[in-house]
Design an enzyme around this catalytic site. Structure first.
Site, short mmCIF file in Angstrom:
data_model
loop_
_atom_site.label_atom_id
_atom_site.label_comp_id
_atom_site.label_asym_id
_atom_site.label_seq_id
_atom_site.Cartn_x
_atom_site.Cartn_y
_atom_site.Cartn_z
CG HIS A 37 -1.88 -1.07 1.37
ND1 HIS A 37 -1.84 -2.01 2.37
CD2 HIS A 37 -2.98 -1.38 0.63
CE1 HIS A 37 -2.85 -2.85 2.25
NE2 HIS A 37 -3.56 -2.50 1.19
CD GLN A 61 -14.17 -4.75 -2.05
OE1 GLN A 61 -14.40 -3.57 -2.32
NE2 GLN A 61 -12.94 -5.26 -2.16
CG MET A 184 4.33 -7.57 1.09
SD MET A 184 4.99 -6.03 1.66
CE MET A 184 6.68 -6.52 1.96
CB SER A 185 -1.96 -10.21 0.84
OG SER A 185 -3.32 -10.34 1.19
P1 AMP Z 1 -6.54 -3.79 -0.41
O1 AMP Z 1 -6.37 -2.98 0.82
O2 AMP Z 1 -6.06 -5.21 -0.26
O3 AMP Z 1 -7.92 -3.68 -1.01
O4 AMP Z 1 -5.57 -3.17 -1.48
C1 AMP Z 1 -5.59 -1.81 -1.79
C2 AMP Z 1 -4.72 -1.56 -2.99
O5 AMP Z 1 -3.40 -2.01 -2.71
C3 AMP Z 1 -5.18 -2.35 -4.24
O6 AMP Z 1 -5.00 -1.52 -5.38
C4 AMP Z 1 -4.24 -3.52 -4.26
O7 AMP Z 1 -4.03 -4.05 -5.55
C5 AMP Z 1 -2.97 -2.88 -3.72
N1 AMP Z 1 -2.06 -3.89 -3.18
C6 AMP Z 1 -2.35 -4.83 -2.26
N2 AMP Z 1 -1.28 -5.63 -2.03
C7 AMP Z 1 -0.29 -5.17 -2.86
C8 AMP Z 1 1.05 -5.56 -3.12
N3 AMP Z 1 1.62 -6.59 -2.48
N4 AMP Z 1 1.75 -4.87 -4.02
C9 AMP Z 1 1.20 -3.82 -4.69
N5 AMP Z 1 -0.05 -3.40 -4.48
C10 AMP Z 1 -0.80 -4.06 -3.59
#
Ligand code: AMP
Length: 282
Positions: A37, A61, A184-185
């Site tokens: 992020h 979602q 990363m997640s």
């Molecule tokens: P999220 O909070 O998981 O909904 O993600 C918010 C934004 O961050 C989205 O555009 C995701 O694609 C991006 N994102 C999440 N994990 C990553 C990562 N490891 N690398 C790059 N972007 C990410």
């Protein structure tokens, strides 16, 4: 950094920023911020005068039985990280204000959401496009930054912006990974130590597929079989999909093209992980 919860107030602040001549970048997130992020924020800041991030765990979602309730949350930590990353505004709306009683409008892209994650998460992308369209109307950005980790999401949002002539530039950012390759997640938090070790099968699959393509393998079915065996060789894994497809239409590809998207969704224990790469012939 200003923290704004009210939609009216956010629209007024965005209008003020615009009328003072600033360009605005938006980074939409569901919070529990990690370096992926923060990379999106860095790119947003580079391309615009002001950076707005949104933190909103969007209920529409998530499907029934998905992890909406358990989704990890850390508002104080997120605000600190966003402030350090140079965000000017953190927009954190309440779900009750985003979806008032009479809310009955959806933004739906027709075909792309029917592929890949859309098959096991019906309605997911309708939730995504609707909330992103709302966030665009509320924060009035000139550009918005999304991660390539969620490849299909980026494709669907880009399609929506083109089809509805939204005057917003969409910027995609390469996936940020842990040192050992795991993308990363926020959901990595759910993994036990043993599951975390198995989660490496995703990146290993991407690397194996790329090596096969570079060695001249033209047949996507062969690559799919190799990856399937690799993933199922790890404990706790269950394959949702392995897709080799056209990067634009997401239609399945039977042979390797100049560029072919490999997208994976794998359950490791109870945690559903996704990853992808563009396979390139030499
Ligand atoms: P999220 O909070 O998981 O909904 O993600 C918010 C934004 O961050 C989205 O555009 C995701 O694609 C991006 N994102 C999440 N994990 C990553 C990562 N490891 N690398 C790059 N972007 C990410």
């Amino acid at each position: 950094m200003e923290v704004i919860e009210s939609i009216d107030q956010m629209q007024q602040s965005a209008e003020l920023l615009r009328s003072a001549g600033n360009t605005i970048a938006l980074v939409p997130t569901m919070g529990f911020l990690h370096p992926g992020h923060l990379e999106l924020m860095r790119v947003g800041s580079k391309h615009a005068d002001r950076l707005i991030i949104s933190i909103f765990v969007n209920p529409t979602q998530f499907g029934p039985g998905e992890d909406f309730e358990e989704y990890p949350r850390d508002t104080p930590g997120d605000l600190e990280k966003a402030r350090k990353a140079g965000a000017d505004v953190a927009f954190m709306p309440r779900a009750e204000e985003m979806y008032k009683d009479m809310h009955q409008t959806k933004v739906m892209v027709e075909k792309l959401p029917k592929r890949l994650c859309g098959l096991s998460r019906p309605g997911h992308f309708d939730g995504v496009t609707t909330v992103v369209a709302k966030l665009f109307n509320i924060t009035k950005p000139h550009l918005a930054v999304f991660g390539q980790k969620d490849y299909q999401q980026l494709a669907v949002i880009s399609r929506m912006v083109m089809d509805l002539n939204m005057d917003i530039q969409i910027v995609g950012v390469p996936t940020v990974r842990e040192a050992d390759g795991l993308a990363m997640s926020s959901r990595n938090k759910y993994l036990s130590e043993a599951e975390r070790a198995s989660a490496l099968c995703l990146k290993e699959s991407l690397d194996t597929a790329q090596a096969l393509v570079e060695a001249g393998e033209p047949d996507t079915a062969v690559i799919e079989r190799r990856i399937k065996a690799l993933i199922l060789g790890y404990p706790f894994t269950d394959i949702d999909y392995i897709a080799l497809c056209d990067p634009i239409t997401l239609d399945p590809a039977s042979t390797i093209q100049e560029e072919t998207l490999l997208a994976l969704a794998v359950r490791v224990g109870k945690t559903r992980l996704i990853d992808n790469c563009l396979l390139r012939r030499d």
